[in-house]
Design a protein around this motif. Sequence first.
Motif, PDB file in Angstrom:
ATOM      1  N   HIS A 189       0.863  -1.178   0.000  1.00 58.04           N
ATOM      2  CA  HIS A 189       0.000   0.000   0.000  1.00 58.04           C
ATOM      3  C   HIS A 189       0.898   1.227   0.000  1.00 58.04           C
ATOM      4  CE1 HIS A 189      -2.796   3.017   1.885  1.00 58.04           C
ATOM      5  NE2 HIS A 189      -3.580   2.489   0.981  1.00 58.04           N
ATOM      6  N   VAL A 190       0.644   2.164  -0.921  1.00 59.05           N
ATOM      7  CA  VAL A 190       1.454   3.385  -0.951  1.00 59.05           C
ATOM      8  C   VAL A 190       0.531   4.597  -0.919  1.00 59.05           C
ATOM      9  CG1 VAL A 190       3.469   2.448  -2.136  1.00 59.05           C
ATOM     10  CG2 VAL A 190       1.599   3.366  -3.493  1.00 59.05           C
ATOM     11  N   GLU A 191       0.947   5.608  -0.169  1.00 55.85           N
ATOM     12  CA  GLU A 191       0.233   6.876  -0.167  1.00 55.85           C
ATOM     13  C   GLU A 191       0.771   7.698  -1.322  1.00 55.85           C
ATOM     14  OE1 GLU A 191      -0.261   8.573   3.684  1.00 55.85           O
ATOM     15  OE2 GLU A 191      -1.448   6.734   4.001  1.00 55.85           O
ATOM     16  N   LEU A 192      -0.116   8.437  -1.964  1.00 58.81           N
ATOM     17  CA  LEU A 192       0.268   9.204  -3.138  1.00 58.81           C
ATOM     18  C   LEU A 192      -0.064  10.674  -2.934  1.00 58.81           C
ATOM     19  CD1 LEU A 192      -1.235   6.807  -5.855  1.00 58.81           C
ATOM     20  CD2 LEU A 192       1.172   6.987  -5.190  1.00 58.81           C
ATOM     21  N   ALA A 193       0.736  11.532  -3.567  1.00 61.15           N
ATOM     22  CA  ALA A 193       0.472  12.971  -3.541  1.00 61.15           C
ATOM     23  C   ALA A 193       0.564  13.484  -4.974  1.00 61.15           C
ATOM     24  CB  ALA A 193       1.490  13.669  -2.656  1.00 61.15           C
ATOM     25  N   ASP A 194      -0.027  14.628  -5.208  1.00 61.50           N
ATOM     26  CA  ASP A 194       0.053  15.234  -6.538  1.00 61.50           C
ATOM     27  C   ASP A 194       1.507  15.324  -6.977  1.00 61.50           C
ATOM     28  OD1 ASP A 194      -2.613  15.505  -6.528  1.00 61.50           O
ATOM     29  OD2 ASP A 194      -2.651  17.682  -6.764  1.00 61.50           O
ATOM     30  N   GLY A 195       1.751  14.953  -8.222  1.00 57.28           N
ATOM     31  CA  GLY A 195       3.111  15.019  -8.742  1.00 57.28           C
ATOM     32  C   GLY A 195       3.861  13.707  -8.643  1.00 57.28           C
ATOM     33  N   ASP A 196       3.347  12.758  -7.846  1.00 56.60           N
ATOM     34  CA  ASP A 196       3.992  11.443  -7.778  1.00 56.60           C
ATOM     35  C   ASP A 196       3.797  10.709  -9.101  1.00 56.60           C
ATOM     36  OD1 ASP A 196       4.646  11.964  -5.200  1.00 56.60           O
ATOM     37  OD2 ASP A 196       3.299  10.483  -4.297  1.00 56.60           O
ATOM     38  N   ARG A 197       4.762   9.848  -9.397  1.00 54.43           N
ATOM     39  CA  ARG A 197       4.636   8.990 -10.578  1.00 54.43           C
ATOM     40  C   ARG A 197       4.806   7.548 -10.144  1.00 54.43           C
ATOM     41  NH1 ARG A 197       7.805  11.279 -15.764  1.00 54.43           N
ATOM     42  NH2 ARG A 197       5.678  11.416 -16.563  1.00 54.43           N
ATOM     43  N   LEU A 198       3.878   6.704 -10.573  1.00 51.87           N
ATOM     44  CA  LEU A 198       4.008   5.263 -10.360  1.00 51.87           C
ATOM     45  C   LEU A 198       4.504   4.646 -11.657  1.00 51.87           C
ATOM     46  CD1 LEU A 198       0.806   3.817  -8.613  1.00 51.87           C
ATOM     47  CD2 LEU A 198       3.167   3.491  -7.862  1.00 51.87           C
ATOM     48  N   LEU A 199       5.437   3.716 -11.542  1.00 48.92           N
ATOM     49  CA  LEU A 199       5.947   2.986 -12.705  1.00 48.92           C
ATOM     50  C   LEU A 199       5.735   1.494 -12.472  1.00 48.92           C
ATOM     51  CD1 LEU A 199       7.782   2.555 -15.282  1.00 48.92           C
ATOM     52  CD2 LEU A 199       9.731   2.541 -13.687  1.00 48.92           C
ATOM     53  N   LEU A 200       5.111   0.838 -13.427  1.00 48.61           N
ATOM     54  CA  LEU A 200       5.054  -0.626 -13.455  1.00 48.61           C
ATOM     55  C   LEU A 200       5.924  -1.073 -14.618  1.00 48.61           C
ATOM     56  CD1 LEU A 200       1.187  -1.266 -13.084  1.00 48.61           C
ATOM     57  CD2 LEU A 200       2.889  -0.863 -11.275  1.00 48.61           C
ATOM     58  N   CYS A 201       6.712  -2.137 -14.430  1.00 50.22           N
ATOM     59  CA  CYS A 201       7.616  -2.536 -15.513  1.00 50.22           C
ATOM     60  C   CYS A 201       7.992  -4.000 -15.419  1.00 50.22           C
ATOM     61  CB  CYS A 201       8.880  -1.667 -15.485  1.00 50.22           C
ATOM     62  SG  CYS A 201       9.818  -1.799 -13.967  1.00 50.22           S
ATOM     63  N   THR A 202       8.404  -4.546 -16.552  1.00 45.86           N
ATOM     64  CA  THR A 202       8.929  -5.908 -16.587  1.00 45.86           C
ATOM     65  C   THR A 202      10.457  -5.860 -16.463  1.00 45.86           C
ATOM     66  OG1 THR A 202       9.028  -5.865 -19.004  1.00 45.86           O
ATOM     67  CG2 THR A 202       7.017  -6.748 -18.005  1.00 45.86           C
ATOM     68  N   ASP A 203      11.056  -7.037 -16.282  1.00 42.35           N
ATOM     69  CA  ASP A 203      12.507  -7.075 -16.048  1.00 42.35           C
ATOM     70  C   ASP A 203      13.318  -6.716 -17.294  1.00 42.35           C
ATOM     71  OD1 ASP A 203      12.081  -9.397 -17.487  1.00 42.35           O
ATOM     72  OD2 ASP A 203      13.308 -10.671 -16.182  1.00 42.35           O
ATOM     73  N   GLY A 204      12.657  -6.649 -18.455  1.00 42.92           N
ATOM     74  CA  GLY A 204      13.362  -6.161 -19.641  1.00 42.92           C
ATOM     75  C   GLY A 204      13.788  -4.708 -19.495  1.00 42.92           C
ATOM     76  N   LEU A 205      13.128  -3.973 -18.598  1.00 42.13           N
ATOM     77  CA  LEU A 205      13.581  -2.619 -18.277  1.00 42.13           C
ATOM     78  C   LEU A 205      14.660  -2.660 -17.206  1.00 42.13           C
ATOM     79  CD1 LEU A 205      12.962   0.491 -18.743  1.00 42.13           C
ATOM     80  CD2 LEU A 205      11.835   0.363 -16.516  1.00 42.13           C
ATOM     81  N   THR A 206      14.370  -3.363 -16.092  1.00 44.44           N
ATOM     82  CA  THR A 206      15.252  -3.261 -14.921  1.00 44.44           C
ATOM     83  C   THR A 206      16.545  -4.069 -15.082  1.00 44.44           C
ATOM     84  OG1 THR A 206      13.866  -4.974 -13.888  1.00 44.44           O
ATOM     85  CG2 THR A 206      13.425  -2.690 -13.306  1.00 44.44           C
ATOM     86  N   ASP A 207      16.562  -5.042 -16.019  1.00 42.10           N
ATOM     87  CA  ASP A 207      17.826  -5.728 -16.289  1.00 42.10           C
ATOM     88  C   ASP A 207      18.759  -4.861 -17.135  1.00 42.10           C
ATOM     89  OD1 ASP A 207      17.072  -7.923 -14.844  1.00 42.10           O
ATOM     90  OD2 ASP A 207      16.614  -9.193 -16.572  1.00 42.10           O
ATOM     91  N   MET A 208      18.184  -3.905 -17.846  1.00 41.41           N
ATOM     92  CA  MET A 208      18.984  -3.058 -18.738  1.00 41.41           C
ATOM     93  C   MET A 208      19.378  -1.731 -18.073  1.00 41.41           C
ATOM     94  SD  MET A 208      19.395  -4.602 -21.690  1.00 41.41           S
ATOM     95  CE  MET A 208      19.623  -6.072 -20.751  1.00 41.41           C
ATOM     96  N   LEU A 209      18.484  -1.195 -17.221  1.00 41.55           N
ATOM     97  CA  LEU A 209      18.721   0.119 -16.621  1.00 41.55           C
ATOM     98  C   LEU A 209      18.750  -0.008 -15.101  1.00 41.55           C
ATOM     99  CD1 LEU A 209      16.144   2.342 -18.594  1.00 41.55           C
ATOM    100  CD2 LEU A 209      18.466   1.703 -19.267  1.00 41.55           C
ATOM    101  N   ASP A 210      19.740   0.612 -14.459  1.00 43.77           N
ATOM    102  CA  ASP A 210      19.708   0.614 -13.004  1.00 43.77           C
ATOM    103  C   ASP A 210      18.726   1.685 -12.517  1.00 43.77           C
ATOM    104  OD1 ASP A 210      21.040   3.066 -13.081  1.00 43.77           O
ATOM    105  OD2 ASP A 210      23.008   2.161 -12.768  1.00 43.77           O
ATOM    106  N   ASP A 211      18.465   1.670 -11.211  1.00 41.91           N
ATOM    107  CA  ASP A 211      17.434   2.565 -10.679  1.00 41.91           C
ATOM    108  C   ASP A 211      17.768   4.036 -10.925  1.00 41.91           C
ATOM    109  OD1 ASP A 211      16.286   0.228  -9.854  1.00 41.91           O
ATOM    110  OD2 ASP A 211      16.286   0.702  -7.708  1.00 41.91           O
ATOM    111  N   GLY A 212      19.060   4.365 -10.881  1.00 40.37           N
ATOM    112  CA  GLY A 212      19.468   5.756 -11.111  1.00 40.37           C
ATOM    113  C   GLY A 212      19.134   6.215 -12.522  1.00 40.37           C
ATOM    114  N   HIS A 213      19.311   5.327 -13.459  1.00 35.72           N
ATOM    115  CA  HIS A 213      19.009   5.638 -14.854  1.00 35.72           C
ATOM    116  C   HIS A 213      17.499   5.824 -15.041  1.00 35.72           C
ATOM    117  CE1 HIS A 213      20.490   4.663 -19.222  1.00 35.72           C
ATOM    118  NE2 HIS A 213      19.592   5.624 -19.217  1.00 35.72           N
ATOM    119  N   ILE A 214      16.718   4.935 -14.427  1.00 40.23           N
ATOM    120  CA  ILE A 214      15.249   5.046 -14.512  1.00 40.23           C
ATOM    121  C   ILE A 214      14.795   6.352 -13.869  1.00 40.23           C
ATOM    122  CG2 ILE A 214      13.071   4.020 -13.721  1.00 40.23           C
ATOM    123  CD1 ILE A 214      14.528   1.264 -13.840  1.00 40.23           C
TER     124      ILE A 214
END
Length: 227
Positions: free
Chosen positions: A163-188
């Motif tokens: 469960h996450v609380e959200l505020a205006d301006g927040d962005r949620l990202l859903l992704c498969t490992d084809g993104l996270t295996d290629m890019l580290d969190d800093g890059h994302i």
Amino acid sequence: MKVGAATDVGLVRHCNEDAYLVAADRGLFAVADGLGGHAAGDVASRLALETLDEELTADRLHDGVGPARLLTRSLASAHRAVEADTRGHPERSGMGTTAVVAHVSTNGDAAWLAHVGDSRAYLLDDGRLRQVTTDHTSSGPFMRSFITQALGASGDVSPTLEHVELADGDRLLLCTDGLTDMLDDGHIEAILVENRPAQESCDALVEAAKRQGGVDNVTVVVIDVGR
Ligand code: CA
């Protein structure tokens, strides 16, 4: 709420076994990463998301049972749907799929998330990226990790809820490992803080994953809260 979504086969694979679901009117979003090869993995991910779409109706999401239980229940239904399909099509045996599903409340102040496998949810809050989900993986030989549960695979699944609380301006990202295996969190994070419209951010994430090799299918959904 503004939403973008993108899926891409990548540069190496011949088949896209990923899928996404965007039903913004219900605050419902999901991505799935199918396993099992051509004519199986793509069936599993699509079938799982179709099941979520059918189960998580607007009426049910508002009838007071609570999205948390509904999300868990719908993932269990998706698990059974993929299992049943495999029984009817032995040539697809071994197929399965990950899934991460999010339900954002009507007023956009919170979200429930449930997942099985290693597809992830991240939250960009005040310009800082935080991984919300914890992969259902275990490490194997040669530094490789494997998924410990998948929809449609043998055994039961036990989705993890967040469960996450959200505020205006927040962005949620859903992704498969084809993104996270290629890019580290800093890059994302660097791509998401540019604050381009959600669809442009999705396209930029996919392009970046392909520039880093694009060895897997890549799928992203970006949800901008309160815009
Ligand atoms: Ca994948």
